[in-house]
Design an enzyme around this catalytic site. Structure first.
Site, mmCIF file in Angstrom:
data_model
loop_
_atom_site.group_PDB
_atom_site.id
_atom_site.type_symbol
_atom_site.label_atom_id
_atom_site.label_comp_id
_atom_site.label_asym_id
_atom_site.label_seq_id
_atom_site.Cartn_x
_atom_site.Cartn_y
_atom_site.Cartn_z
ATOM 1 C CB ILE A 91 -0.940 0.039 1.228
ATOM 2 C CG1 ILE A 91 -1.757 -1.249 1.332
ATOM 3 C CG2 ILE A 91 -1.852 1.272 1.170
ATOM 4 C CD1 ILE A 91 -2.694 -1.304 2.534
ATOM 5 C CB THR A 92 1.718 3.874 -2.476
ATOM 6 O OG1 THR A 92 0.440 4.324 -2.956
ATOM 7 C CG2 THR A 92 2.279 2.841 -3.436
ATOM 8 C CE1 TYR A 274 -5.836 14.409 -4.764
ATOM 9 C CE2 TYR A 274 -7.988 15.103 -5.557
ATOM 10 C CZ TYR A 274 -7.215 14.249 -4.812
ATOM 11 O OH TYR A 274 -7.809 13.209 -4.113
#
Ligand code: NDP
Ligand code: PMR
Length: 399
Positions: A91-92, A274
């Site tokens: 999991i980053t 974003y």
């Protein structure tokens, strides 16, 4: 009354471009991480980099990486019964928010070993401890997605660890709504798209083979998306809207020098960057599905976990936003979910046997039941997905 509240919140939330610098807010001690912690993490990352360069010069990396194979999928339990081995999930950005809550939810089942791929080792260690994650159920590995060198180093280190890769979760992200000027990754890509999309793109491409080798019953690649990148929703229509245009800025390398720092070639806008990066995330998931699902059996999925209004994602927003955003989402849009609940949702996409369908963008209804959601026209544009893929390949040095 509700309308009055909505308009108050709306004006508090709209950020005039001219007001961006005065609204800028950074709280480096928000999570109790001191400067010296960063220095230590930086030091360990440069030691790793030196080691990698040494290995590369000596041709050692390739030889070591080919040795990775998955251990037997069934292991004998103390009672002698054969049970499924622990799943291994990377999991980053597991040092806070959604990533941490997901790591916790998976580790608590005792069925998963979580590799927390984080840029700040000490912060991740403290986060895992304070979340009460059992030492046996996690490993922290350094990964800075804003550096392609670091991504490659992480992949080498992971391969050398000999751990299988059953699920990869691309979760980390940065959001810079108040930035007046763009900032850049180590390779000179605008930071939000560089981190959220390009870093993850290289990571998942380099780890695809390991996922493919996994003998776990269900192997998955999950890329976290968002409602705010989808212009077929109310949230996705709050300006600035996501729009990749004809990808001229991406094709130019997003470096802000001879080309724009924005994917569509426009003026820099941190909030839009974003949202654009989230569109890239959702397009990438679908392109992976089209290219590799049939051949590999890997499940490719994306999701909108709900509005987790309390996470560190909003750390650079103005204080007034951070004060009003949670109650606005709780009581007005009713889109709010807690970090724990969102973590359980992402954990379902990692491990639920019922969520193996590939190419899906998952969402949850008011009763917290999952359903396959519709992506916006742009976020499901097949031609755009192929173009984003091909340009991204060039930018990260894969072609
Ligand atoms: P957080 O800020 O809490 O978590 C983001 C994580 O990404 C942090 O662990 C952060 O590390 C990490 N990160 C940032 N930059 C890098 C980098 N260069 N290299 C490695 N890791 C990095 O935010 P959330 O938990 O809210 O966000 C998680 C995901 O959920 C994101 O993909 C976001 O787009 C998505 N999402 C969030 C929603 C929300 O309402 N919060 C809604 C929809 C989607 P560090 O701890 O060191 O800063
Ligand atoms: Mg939004 C159903 C309505 C809804 C939902 C689910 C969200 C989610 N938002 C909704 C509506 C609105 N928002 C409305 C009506 C407004 C104008 C007042 C509004 C404003 C707003 C702002 C200024 N919303 C925001 C911001 C941000 O800075 C957040 C953002 O875009 O981050 C990229 C955000 C968000 N709203 C959401 C969600 C999930 C976010 C942030 C997280 C994300 O997409 O990753």
């Amino acid at each position: 009354m509700a309308l009055q509240a909505a308009s108050l919140v709306s004006s508090a939330f709209s950020i005039p471009k001219e007001g961006k610098s005065s609204a800028s807010f950074k709280d480096s001690s928000l999570f109790g991480v001191s400067l010296s912690d960063h220095a230590k993490a930086d030091f360990s990352s440069s030691v790793l980099r030196c080691k990698r360069e040494f290995n590369q010069r000596n041709g050692a990396v390739r030889a070591q990486t080919t040795a990775t194979t998955s251990p037997a999928v069934n292991v004998a339990s103390p009672s002698g019964k054969k049970t499924l081995r622990k799943g291994s999930v990377v999991i980053t950005g597991a040092s806070s928010g959604l990533g941490l809550a997901t790591a916790k939810a998976l580790a608590e089942t005792g069925k998963w070993h979580v590799i927390m791929a984080c840029r700040d080792f000490l912060k991740a260690e403290r986060a895992a401890k304070s979340a009460g994650i059992d030492k046996e159920n996690y490993t922290i590995m350094h990964l800075d997605l804003a550096s392609l060198d670091s991504v490659r180093q992480f992949v080498d280190t992971f391969k050398q660890s000999g751990r299988p890769l059953d699920v990869l979760v691309c979760n980390a992200a940065v959001y810079q709504p108040t930035a007046k000027e763009p900032t850049y990754t180590a390779e000179g890509f605008e930071l939000s798209v560089g981190t959220n999309h390009l870093g993850h793109f290289l990571l998942s491409r380099l780890l695809l083979d390991d996922l493919n080798k996994s003998n776990y019953p269900s192997k998955r690649l999950i890329i976290v998306g968002s409602i705010t990148g989808n212009t077929n929703t109310l949230a996705g229509n709050v300006p600035p809207k996501a729009n990749l245009g004809d990808l001229r800025g991406l094709a130019g390398g997003l470096n802000g020098l001879n080309t724009s720092s924005m994917i569509d070639g426009g003026d820099f806008d941190g909030a839009k960057a974003y949202k654009d990066s989230k569109v890239c995330n959702m397009l990438t998931m679908q392109e992976f599905h089209r290219r590799y699902h049939e051949e590999t059996g890997i499940t490719f999925a994306s999701l909108y976990p709900g509005c987790i209004a309390t996470t560190g994602l909003f750390r650079e927003h103005i204080p007034l936003f951070r004060l009003l955003f949670p109650p606005f989402q709780k009581y007005i849009t009713k889109g709010y979910v807690s970090e724990d609940e969102a973590g359980k949702r992402l954990a379902q996409v990692v491990s639920e046997p019922s969520l193996t369908k590939s190419g899906v963008y998952w969402s949850w209804n008011k009763d917290s039941a999952s359903f396959e959601n519709q992506l916006s026209q742009e976020a499901s544009d097949v031609q755009k997905a192929r173009k984003v893929w091909e340009i991204s390949e060039k930018l990260v040095g894969l072609t």
